[in-house]
Design a protein around this motif. Structure first.
Motif, PDB file in Angstrom:
ATOM      1  N   TYR A   1      -7.622   5.503   6.189  1.00 54.14           N
ATOM      2  CA  TYR A   1      -7.935   6.065   7.506  1.00 54.14           C
ATOM      3  C   TYR A   1      -8.905   7.242   7.407  1.00 54.14           C
ATOM      4  O   TYR A   1      -9.729   7.452   8.307  1.00 54.14           O
TER       5      TYR A   1
ATOM      6  N   LEU B   1       0.846  -1.186   0.000  1.00 53.24           N
ATOM      7  CA  LEU B   1       0.000   0.000   0.000  1.00 53.24           C
ATOM      8  C   LEU B   1       0.886   1.243   0.000  1.00 53.24           C
ATOM      9  O   LEU B   1       1.872   1.302   0.727  1.00 53.24           O
TER      10      LEU B   1
ATOM     11  N   PHE C   1      -0.802  -4.974   4.238  1.00 55.61           N
ATOM     12  CA  PHE C   1      -0.187  -4.229   5.334  1.00 55.61           C
ATOM     13  C   PHE C   1       1.124  -4.894   5.742  1.00 55.61           C
ATOM     14  O   PHE C   1       2.134  -4.217   5.990  1.00 55.61           O
TER      15      PHE C   1
ATOM     16  N   ILE D   1      -2.833   4.473   2.296  1.00 52.76           N
ATOM     17  CA  ILE D   1      -3.044   4.312   3.739  1.00 52.76           C
ATOM     18  C   ILE D   1      -3.777   5.523   4.306  1.00 52.76           C
ATOM     19  O   ILE D   1      -4.699   5.383   5.125  1.00 52.76           O
ATOM     20  N   GLU D   2      -3.405   6.711   3.846  1.00 52.26           N
ATOM     21  CA  GLU D   2      -4.095   7.922   4.300  1.00 52.26           C
ATOM     22  C   GLU D   2      -5.560   7.895   3.872  1.00 52.26           C
ATOM     23  O   GLU D   2      -6.448   8.288   4.648  1.00 52.26           O
TER      24      GLU D   2
ATOM     25  N   ARG E   1      -1.178  -2.613  10.635  1.00 55.82           N
ATOM     26  CA  ARG E   1      -0.252  -1.614  10.101  1.00 55.82           C
ATOM     27  C   ARG E   1       1.035  -1.516  10.909  1.00 55.82           C
ATOM     28  O   ARG E   1       2.117  -1.322  10.343  1.00 55.82           O
TER      29      ARG E   1
ATOM     30  N   VAL F   1      -7.462  -3.738  -0.566  1.00 54.96           N
ATOM     31  CA  VAL F   1      -6.913  -3.622   0.784  1.00 54.96           C
ATOM     32  C   VAL F   1      -7.057  -4.989   1.449  1.00 54.96           C
ATOM     33  O   VAL F   1      -8.129  -5.591   1.401  1.00 54.96           O
TER      34      VAL F   1
ATOM     35  N   LYS G   1       1.692   5.335   0.647  1.00 53.39           N
ATOM     36  CA  LYS G   1       1.385   6.252   1.739  1.00 53.39           C
ATOM     37  C   LYS G   1       0.039   6.924   1.501  1.00 53.39           C
ATOM     38  O   LYS G   1      -0.769   7.078   2.431  1.00 53.39           O
TER      39      LYS G   1
ATOM     40  N   THR H   1       3.715  -4.180   3.200  1.00 56.38           N
ATOM     41  CA  THR H   1       4.088  -2.765   3.223  1.00 56.38           C
ATOM     42  C   THR H   1       5.112  -2.491   4.315  1.00 56.38           C
ATOM     43  O   THR H   1       6.120  -1.814   4.091  1.00 56.38           O
TER      44      THR H   1
END
Length: 316
Positions: free
Chosen positions: A119, A110, A265, A115-116, A158, A260, A112, A268
């Motif tokens: 969330y 994943l 994770f 991931i942002e 994560r 996902v 950056k 990553t």
């Protein structure tokens, strides 16, 4: 034994081998796909059947060579067992010699930004859920609720790089918040080895909240920690199973519009840390619970930015 069905063969296999539930599920899934595609029982399977199935999987369904080889490994093990036990009359295992060469692909990770985005989406669901609670209204049934619980799941994946099966086997008493570590049980480990992962600062707040809420809800130290049914009355009261976890990641992938999964994770974290292998290789090996250093070395990825700089220096 003549005319033994796949169900009977699998039951016999599982009785002797004592495999984990998740492993049994994977065998049943492969066998189910074979029956669906070929509509044959064990005594009807020969080498021509297997070759026809290979053509269907690789050409008809356009699945990857790695997927085919995984199916073959499961079916070959079942037939080897049946032949050795004398419940199959085959003189030769029809699944021998039918694997295909699979290309080596980069680990699926994943970014950056992704991931942002994950969330940000979950924070929106969390705020919606809070607003509904304040107005004494119940949120609609959704795989992403309760959002606070699933955000804890995301944090755990994560910041520890654990596998999905390891997550499911964590018990309330496996978490030591004072010394900040989590014990991972042998039942959830791929290599059947128990090991311990640290709880970093970013993980601590939500993990602390989950442990506290679990104990307040009456959970015992021997109960599963990541049990979503404990916090959602609309779910069946049972230990955290694979199904709500899969439903969560399926819905999350749909809403995010990119895949996902727990393993993304894991990949990553490992790939990021292995950008400095001289410093981190032993740490990554311990974190991932690898027995062989060669498994950890697979996470060394080419640094495109560094490669570009070298090319520009040498060729410009």
């Amino acid at each position: 034994m003549e005319n033994i069905t796949f169900d009977d063969l699998l039951d016999h296999y599982f009785h002797v081998k004592l495999l984990r539930p998740a492993t049994q599920w994977s065998y049943r899934k492969v066998v189910k796909s074979f029956i669906k595609d070929m509509k044959k029982q064990p005594w009807e399977v020969d080498s021509q059947t297997v070759l026809a199935w290979r053509r269907e999987v690789l050409t008809g369904q356009r699945l990857e060579a790695r997927t085919w080889n995984n199916k073959v490994a499961h079916m070959r093990a079942i037939f080897n067992f049946g032949i050795n036990e004398g419940v199959l009359t085959h003189k030769k295992n029809p699944f021998n010699g039918v694997v295909v060469r699979a290309g080596k692909k980069k680990k699926k990770t994943l970014t950056k930004g992704q991931i942002e985005a994950i969330y940000l989406l979950m924070q929106q669901y969390y705020e919606q859920e809070q607003q509904l609670a304040q107005s004494h209204r119940r949120s609609s049934k959704c795989a992403l609720y309760p959002a606070w619980f699933w955000m804890t799941v995301l944090d755990m994946l994560r910041y520890t790089a654990i596998r999905q099966n390891q997550l499911q086997h964590i018990r309330v008493g496996d978490v030591n918040l004072e010394e900040r570590w989590v014990d991972l049980r042998t039942e959830g480990a791929k290599n059947h080895c128990e090991h311990r992962v640290p709880v970093i600062r970013a993980l601590y707040p939500r993990l602390h909240e989950l442990v506290t809420r679990s104990l307040e809800a009456g959970a015992e130290l021997t109960d599963p920690l990541f049990d979503v049914a404990r916090f959602d009355v609309r779910r069946r009261k049972s230990a955290m199973s694979i199904y709500p976890l899969r439903a969560f990641f399926r819905r999350l992938s749909k809403d995010c519009r990119f895949p996902v999964s727990p393993h993304r994770f894991r990949h990553t974290v490992a790939t990021h840390m292995m950008k400095s292998p001289d410093r981190n290789i032993q740490a990554v090996k311990r974190l991932l619970g690898h027995v062989s250093i060669m498994s950890t070395m697979e996470y060394i990825d080419e640094d495109v930015d560094a490669l570009r700089e070298i090319l520009e220096q040498e060729l410009m």
